[in-house]
Design an enzyme around this catalytic site. Structure first.
Site, PDB file in Angstrom:
ATOM      1  N   LYS A 110      60.766  41.235  61.539  1.00 57.93           N
ATOM      2  CA  LYS A 110      60.785  42.703  61.473  1.00 57.93           C
ATOM      3  C   LYS A 110      62.072  43.230  62.109  1.00 57.93           C
ATOM      4  O   LYS A 110      62.344  42.980  63.278  1.00 57.93           O
ATOM      5  CB  LYS A 110      59.558  43.271  62.202  1.00 57.93           C
ATOM      6  CG  LYS A 110      59.577  44.800  62.353  1.00 57.93           C
ATOM      7  CD  LYS A 110      58.292  45.325  63.016  1.00 57.93           C
ATOM      8  CE  LYS A 110      58.372  46.825  63.315  1.00 57.93           C
ATOM      9  NZ  LYS A 110      57.153  47.330  63.991  1.00 57.93           N
ATOM     10  N   ASP A 112      62.372  52.764  66.024  1.00 59.80           N
ATOM     11  CA  ASP A 112      61.073  53.223  65.518  1.00 59.80           C
ATOM     12  C   ASP A 112      60.673  54.518  66.224  1.00 59.80           C
ATOM     13  O   ASP A 112      60.101  54.504  67.312  1.00 59.80           O
ATOM     14  CB  ASP A 112      60.012  52.129  65.749  1.00 59.80           C
ATOM     15  CG  ASP A 112      58.656  52.506  65.156  1.00 59.80           C
ATOM     16  OD1 ASP A 112      58.595  53.521  64.421  1.00 59.80           O
ATOM     17  OD2 ASP A 112      57.680  51.783  65.416  1.00 59.80           O
ATOM     18  N   LYS A 165      56.024  59.332  67.221  1.00 56.62           N
ATOM     19  CA  LYS A 165      55.513  58.814  68.496  1.00 56.62           C
ATOM     20  C   LYS A 165      55.667  59.884  69.572  1.00 56.62           C
ATOM     21  O   LYS A 165      56.591  60.705  69.500  1.00 56.62           O
ATOM     22  CB  LYS A 165      56.338  57.589  68.921  1.00 56.62           C
ATOM     23  CG  LYS A 165      56.054  56.319  68.150  1.00 56.62           C
ATOM     24  CD  LYS A 165      56.895  55.169  68.712  1.00 56.62           C
ATOM     25  CE  LYS A 165      56.698  53.880  67.927  1.00 56.62           C
ATOM     26  NZ  LYS A 165      55.336  53.332  68.011  1.00 56.62           N
ATOM     27  N   ASP A 213      62.529  47.280  68.390  1.00 52.34           N
ATOM     28  CA  ASP A 213      61.649  47.021  67.256  1.00 52.34           C
ATOM     29  C   ASP A 213      62.271  46.113  66.182  1.00 52.34           C
ATOM     30  O   ASP A 213      61.668  45.865  65.146  1.00 52.34           O
ATOM     31  CB  ASP A 213      61.179  48.354  66.649  1.00 52.34           C
ATOM     32  CG  ASP A 213      59.737  48.291  66.148  1.00 52.34           C
ATOM     33  OD1 ASP A 213      59.009  47.385  66.560  1.00 52.34           O
ATOM     34  OD2 ASP A 213      59.360  49.160  65.334  1.00 52.34           O
ATOM     35  N   ASP A 251      54.004  55.419  61.290  1.00 58.30           N
ATOM     36  CA  ASP A 251      54.359  54.591  62.451  1.00 58.30           C
ATOM     37  C   ASP A 251      53.920  53.139  62.266  1.00 58.30           C
ATOM     38  O   ASP A 251      54.287  52.270  63.049  1.00 58.30           O
ATOM     39  CB  ASP A 251      53.730  55.201  63.717  1.00 58.30           C
ATOM     40  CG  ASP A 251      54.332  54.658  64.993  1.00 58.30           C
ATOM     41  OD1 ASP A 251      55.396  54.008  64.915  1.00 58.30           O
ATOM     42  OD2 ASP A 251      53.749  54.895  66.068  1.00 58.30           O
ATOM     43  N   GLU A 299      55.041  51.042  60.217  1.00 56.85           N
ATOM     44  CA  GLU A 299      56.106  50.784  59.248  1.00 56.85           C
ATOM     45  C   GLU A 299      56.468  49.306  59.130  1.00 56.85           C
ATOM     46  O   GLU A 299      56.969  48.870  58.099  1.00 56.85           O
ATOM     47  CB  GLU A 299      57.354  51.591  59.623  1.00 56.85           C
ATOM     48  CG  GLU A 299      58.237  50.999  60.736  1.00 56.85           C
ATOM     49  CD  GLU A 299      57.543  50.849  62.084  1.00 56.85           C
ATOM     50  OE1 GLU A 299      56.557  51.561  62.327  1.00 56.85           O
ATOM     51  OE2 GLU A 299      57.982  49.998  62.880  1.00 56.85           O
ATOM     52  N   ARG A 302      54.749  46.566  58.829  1.00 55.48           N
ATOM     53  CA  ARG A 302      54.048  45.820  57.779  1.00 55.48           C
ATOM     54  C   ARG A 302      54.610  46.158  56.397  1.00 55.48           C
ATOM     55  O   ARG A 302      54.499  45.353  55.471  1.00 55.48           O
ATOM     56  CB  ARG A 302      52.543  46.099  57.868  1.00 55.48           C
ATOM     57  CG  ARG A 302      52.174  47.544  57.676  1.00 55.48           C
ATOM     58  CD  ARG A 302      50.766  47.862  58.174  1.00 55.48           C
ATOM     59  NE  ARG A 302      50.694  47.894  59.635  1.00 55.48           N
ATOM     60  CZ  ARG A 302      49.596  48.193  60.339  1.00 55.48           C
ATOM     61  NH1 ARG A 302      48.472  48.476  59.708  1.00 55.48           N
ATOM     62  NH2 ARG A 302      49.615  48.198  61.646  1.00 55.48           N
TER      63      ARG A 302
HETATM   64  N1  BES Z   1      56.801  49.171  66.808  1.00 53.54           N
HETATM   65  C1  BES Z   1      55.453  49.550  66.988  1.00 53.54           C
HETATM   66  C2  BES Z   1      54.653  48.564  67.825  1.00 53.54           C
HETATM   67  C3  BES Z   1      55.092  48.386  69.251  1.00 53.54           C
HETATM   68  C4  BES Z   1      54.478  49.088  70.257  1.00 53.54           C
HETATM   69  C5  BES Z   1      56.090  47.482  69.576  1.00 53.54           C
HETATM   70  C6  BES Z   1      54.866  48.910  71.565  1.00 53.54           C
HETATM   71  C7  BES Z   1      56.479  47.309  70.877  1.00 53.54           C
HETATM   72  C8  BES Z   1      55.871  48.006  71.868  1.00 53.54           C
HETATM   73  C9  BES Z   1      54.751  49.666  65.631  1.00 53.54           C
HETATM   74  O1  BES Z   1      55.555  50.000  64.555  1.00 53.54           O
HETATM   75  C10 BES Z   1      53.741  50.742  65.773  1.00 53.54           C
HETATM   76  O2  BES Z   1      54.109  51.837  66.023  1.00 53.54           O
HETATM   77  N2  BES Z   1      52.494  50.363  65.619  1.00 53.54           N
HETATM   78  C11 BES Z   1      51.430  51.288  65.734  1.00 53.54           C
HETATM   79  C12 BES Z   1      50.487  50.945  64.610  1.00 53.54           C
HETATM   80  C13 BES Z   1      49.450  51.984  64.364  1.00 53.54           C
HETATM   81  C14 BES Z   1      50.047  53.271  63.895  1.00 53.54           C
HETATM   82  C15 BES Z   1      48.506  51.414  63.346  1.00 53.54           C
HETATM   83  C16 BES Z   1      50.763  51.088  67.083  1.00 53.54           C
HETATM   84  O3  BES Z   1      50.748  49.971  67.600  1.00 53.54           O
HETATM   85  O4  BES Z   1      50.285  52.062  67.637  1.00 53.54           O
HETATM   86 ZN    ZN Z   2      57.535  49.468  64.753  1.00 50.52          ZN
HETATM   87 ZN    ZN Z   3      55.822  52.132  64.332  1.00 49.39          ZN
END
Ligand code: BES
Ligand code: ZN
Ligand code: ZN
Length: 516
Positions: free
Chosen positions: A274, A279, A286, A297, A356, A358, A360
């Site tokens: 990834k 992000d 966020k 990210d 968010d 993204e 996947r």
């Molecule tokens: N990049 C984030 C995940 C992340 C969180 C990485 C903290 C490193 C530290 C990812 O893209 C994300 O935002 N995931 C969301 C998914 C949700 C919207 C289903 C999450 O984990 O809240």
């Molecule tokens: Zn992310």
């Molecule tokens: Zn994200």
């Protein structure tokens, strides 16, 4: 450049600016660990009172610098606490060496008298030293701290072939991990998808074996080819996930591909990482507290690229196809909206519910592309879900997949590399939910239920691997350290998973010398 050499010799008679020994915390007081016996003997009965005076008990991550006043050849003794565990465990040794190198200042030469009786431990000492000596000073004004010119590992195995191979492995892994850390630590404004792709190409160029005059062709090992798809190619190619995530950003997306195809490869490994260079969450923005570390990210992409270079440098006889989809997840009038449907590479449609989630989307495209090169095994690495770090904390990565034997091999590779991984399941209801929850598209991108986010995300990715053997590493926790340095792990980018991937490649190629 620091040199790392193995030498047989007594630490008390070694001439270096500093000598390092490990100290174990026992119920009977602090005890010098294997490798430091000569130092303990030189101090004799003076050692216990000395440790007591400075209050050194050998607890994990404790460190003390002691002027030797002529007791040793070196004028400085560095004591590193190894805690209560087994001091001959490579993980403890890697950590101790890292702690030591993180704490040397202005020593031109350092001798490490830590447990290093066999190749596994030698690897841990050298890796720990390289990783602990890492500093990211690109954005600091003033002169950076000077690294020691020479690090000597004292070991009776100095002349053994496996120990020497262990040093090569440790150097390749250590330097690749540092490369991944540098990319992760670079601010997102200076590492947009275009600049990240350029940086990979530049790194590739700098690693190309120099042409020796008179020699044509050169040896096959070390040969990696690199190619980059730009936004126009991605659009024409139907990479709807990457385009959909990247369209809110002024900085266009990229897809970087590395191919390492040595003669006589024992297996074919596809790596997918990834590469979200920032992000923000997109329209599903966020909160600002969640954004501060989001330059990290792209840590999965950094890890798979760096690991590929290390695998090639070691000449491991395994074919590697590496794909790093790179995009910036931003907000604009043209950004993908929650409710939009994307057509992924390969034609599957996905209803986006939360912009968010993204990672996947870019990974789905790249996984389908990976299957086209017909690999035996696909491994993807991603800072994918906060849910995974909620489950496992920030020092352990989650591993999920469709093949338990592969997952087990990855966990074992991590153990050899000093990286903790833990299997999480893809429970049967998850693929079911992914496939049935959308009224308008083939798949639903996001789990509307609160729990099990890491499992759902993996189930989503599984839709894109075409039934091939596949595992997914969720490194959202350990990729970026915000809780202060420890052992060989600095603050910021950690380079997590580079060592595991190189070890996995060694395992697949049947070359575990210097490993387990
Ligand atoms: N990049 C984030 C995940 C992340 C969180 C990485 C903290 C490193 C530290 C990812 O893209 C994300 O935002 N995931 C969301 C998914 C949700 C919207 C289903 C999450 O984990 O809240
Ligand atoms: Zn992310
Ligand atoms: Zn994200």
């Amino acid at each position: 450049m620091t040199s790392y050499t193995l030498r047989r010799g007594a630490p008390e008679r070694t001439r270096a600016d500093a000598v390092v020994v490990g100290v174990v915390h026992t119920p009977h007081g602090p005890q010098v660990a294997a490798g430091g016996e000569g130092v303990a003997a030189a101090y004799g009965r003076r050692l216990a009172p000395l440790l007591s005076t400075i209050g050194f008990s050998g607890k994990l991550d404790e460190v003390a610098k002691v002027p030797t006043a002529g007791i040793l050849r070196s004028s400085l003794l560095i004591l590193v606490g190894m805690g209560t565990g087994d001091p001959a465990d490579p993980t403890a040794v890697r950590r101790a060496a890292g702690l030591a190198l993180r704490n040397v200042s202005n020593a031109a030469s350092v001798a490490l008298a830590l447990p290093a009786a066999d190749a596994r431990l030698v690897r841990a000492v050298v890796e720990g030293a390289i990783l602990g000596g890492y500093a990211f000073s690109a954005y600091k004004t003033g002169s950076p701290p000077e690294a020691p010119g020479e690090v000597v590992v004292l070991t009776d195995a100095a002349r053994s072939r496996p120990a020497q191979r262990a040093v090569e492995l440790a150097r390749a892994v250590g330097e690749a991990t540092a490369l991944a850390r540098n990319w992760v630590n670079t601010p997102a404004a200076d590492l947009t998808p275009v600049l990240f792709a350029d940086a990979v190409v530049a790194e590739h160029r700098s690693r190309k074996p120099a042409k020796v005059p008179g020699k044509v062709g050169g040896k096959a090992p070390g040969r990696v080819t690199v190619s980059v798809l730009d936004e126009q190619r991605l659009r024409e190619g139907g990479f709807g996930g990457i385009i959909g995530v990247g369209r809110g950003s002024a900085n266009p997306p990229r897809l970087v591909r590395l191919d390492y195809h040595p003669r006589g490869a024992a297996a074919h490994l596809a790596l997918v990482g990834k590469g979200i260079t920032y992000d923000s969450g997109g329209l599903s923005l966020k909160p600002s507290s969640g954004m501060t570390t989001m330059k990290c990210d792209m840590a999965g992409a950094a890890a798979v690229v760096a690991a590929t270079f290390a695998i090639a440098e070691l000449g491991l006889p395994v074919r590697v196809t590496t794909l790093a989809p790179m995009a910036e997840n931003m907000v604009s009038g043209d950004a993908t909206r929650p409710g939009d449907v994307l057509t992924m590479y390969g034609g599957t449609t996905v209803e986006v519910l939360n912009t968010d989630a993204e990672g996947r989307l870019v990974l789905g495209d790249a996984l389908v592309l990976a299957t086209e090169s017909d690999p035996d095994v696909i491994v993807d690495v991603a800072t994918l879900t906060g849910a995974c770090s909620s489950a496992l904390g920030d020092r352990v990565a989650g591993v999920l997949g469709n093949d338990d034997a592969l997952v087990d091999r990855i966990v074992a590779a991590g153990a050899r590399a000093g990286e903790a991984l833990w299997q999480l399941p893809i429970t049967e209801e998850m693929p079911q939910k992914v496939r049935t929850r959308s009224d308008v598209a083939d798949l639903m991108q996001h789990n509307v239920d609160t729990w099990g986010g890491a499992l759902y995300a993996a189930a989503f990715l599984q839709e894109f691997v075409g039934g091939r053997r596949w595992a997914h590493l969720d490194i959202a926790g350990p990729a970026f350290n915000t809780r202060g340095p420890y052992g060989h792990v600095p603050s910021g980018g950690t380079g997590f998973s580079v060592g595991t991937l190189v070890d996995l490649a060694a395992d697949l190629s049947g070359d575990l010398q210097g490993g387990a």
